[in-house]
Design an enzyme around this catalytic site. Structure first.
Site, PDB file in Angstrom:
ATOM      1  N   CYS A 166       0.845  -1.123  -0.045  1.00 36.41           N
ATOM      2  CA  CYS A 166       0.040   0.103   0.004  1.00 36.41           C
ATOM      3  C   CYS A 166       0.759   1.282   0.020  1.00 36.41           C
ATOM      4  O   CYS A 166       1.717   1.420   1.049  1.00 36.41           O
ATOM      5  CB  CYS A 166      -0.877  -0.105   1.240  1.00 36.41           C
ATOM      6  SG  CYS A 166      -1.756   1.572   1.609  1.00 36.41           S
ATOM      7  N   CYS A 215      -1.014   3.925  -6.479  1.00 38.76           N
ATOM      8  CA  CYS A 215      -2.056   3.485  -5.477  1.00 38.76           C
ATOM      9  C   CYS A 215      -2.146   1.700  -6.126  1.00 38.76           C
ATOM     10  O   CYS A 215      -2.406   1.724  -7.034  1.00 38.76           O
ATOM     11  CB  CYS A 215      -3.287   4.030  -5.311  1.00 38.76           C
ATOM     12  SG  CYS A 215      -4.575   3.102  -4.519  1.00 38.76           S
TER      13      CYS A 215
HETATM   14  N1  DGL Z   1      -3.926   0.702  -1.966  1.00 40.24           N
HETATM   15  C1  DGL Z   1      -3.669   1.826  -1.155  1.00 40.24           C
HETATM   16  C2  DGL Z   1      -2.292   2.727  -1.659  1.00 40.24           C
HETATM   17  O1  DGL Z   1      -1.767   1.904  -2.406  1.00 40.24           O
HETATM   18  C3  DGL Z   1      -4.771   2.837  -0.528  1.00 40.24           C
HETATM   19  C4  DGL Z   1      -6.126   2.828  -0.869  1.00 40.24           C
HETATM   20  C5  DGL Z   1      -6.817   3.591  -0.092  1.00 40.24           C
HETATM   21  O2  DGL Z   1      -7.233   2.955   1.173  1.00 40.24           O
HETATM   22  O3  DGL Z   1      -6.989   4.743   0.191  1.00 40.24           O
HETATM   23  O4  DGL Z   1      -2.165   3.600  -1.384  1.00 40.24           O
END
Ligand code: DGL
Length: 268
Positions: free
Chosen positions: A81, A195
């Protein structure tokens, strides 16, 4: 003090995200390390992270990392993440200095190798784009290309819900706000998916862009880094037991995670 038992090569690798986005990283990890097994933790009960602020994300990251170690004895942690990496990786490494920890960051440097127009779009959560870590990354690269940043409020959440009309509407809007894509001077020819949720809808993004735009995401690079880190620590799994297996954990709906794992990885 780090009073953990010694790390074991046969133990699983922990992978976590605010939700299902980290599946895009898990897919690359399973390809690069076919003998390893994994525990995937989707913190969907607390998603999205991107609009909740750094302190919240730090607390959740510490809680999840602690649970993965206590309940599964993981030998390494992949923070799959961008938002959690930018907010919390320093803290996680401080708390567990012996645990190998690999994070993900928007692939700004790899994008520099691809852009011809020297104009790169970056889509990510607000938390990632407003982080000190991304500011530091950018400050070293600003003279090499122009990076145009676009926070995509609501997009990860729509992907979490598999809400196709909202995914299409939001991605259309955010790509339009970035400016003109193309190959002429001044146009954006490279798009960084900052993301881990976004590679899951890469086809929707591609449909809205002119031909030949490069889309960059971090899965394969993170997997290579994880291989290096395990090698350096002597923690690679040499046997075949549990090869490729995934234990699924979530703070949200187990059925939703199973669906997503089936949909995106053919697993679950
Ligand atoms: N998948 C996550 C990232 O790479 C975050 C998504 C979220 O929860 O806002 O930032």
């Amino acid at each position: 003090m780090d009073a953990q038992p010694p790390l074991q090569p046969v133990a699983p690798i922990g992978v976590f995200d605010s939700g299902i986005g980290g599946l895009s990283i898990l897919a690359a990890l399973r390809v690069a390390m076919p003998r390893e097994h994994f525990v995937y933790y989707a913190d969907s009960g607390h998603a999205p992270y991107g609009e909740k602020g750094g302190e919240f994300v730090q607390q959740r990251s510490l809680t999840v990392a602690e649970a993965l170690q206590r309940e599964h004895g993981i030998k390494a942690l992949v923070v799959a993440c961008n938002t959690a990496t930018t907010a919390a990786i320093g803290l996680l490494r401080e708390r567990w200095p012996r645990l190998p920890i690999v994070g993900v960051e928007p692939a700004l440097k790899p994008a520099l190798l691809l852009t011809q127009t020297r104009r790169v779009g970056v889509i990510a959560t607000r938390g990632t784009l407003e982080s000190a870590r991304v500011a530091a990354l950018l400050s070293g690269l600003q003279h090499e290309a122009r990076f145009v940043l676009q926070p995509c409020d609501g997009l990860a959440e729509a992907i979490e819900r598999n809400d196709t009309p909202t995914i299409t509407a939001l991605s259309q809007r955010y790509l339009r706000e970035l400016g003109k894509f193309g190959h002429a001077p001044g146009e954006i020819d490279t798009l960084v998916l900052g993301c881990t949720h976004y590679p899951l809808v890469i086809d929707t993004l591609i449909e809205q862009l002119p031909e030949g735009i490069e889309l960059v995401h971090t899965g394969p690079a993170v997997a290579r880094q994880c291989v290096r880190v395990l090698q350096a620590a002597g923690l690679q799994h040499e046997g075949r037991e549990h090869a490729g297996e995934v234990i699924w954990r979530t703070s949200g709906e187990p059925a939703a995670l199973q669906d997503a794992a089936r949909r995106w990885l053919g697993l679950g």
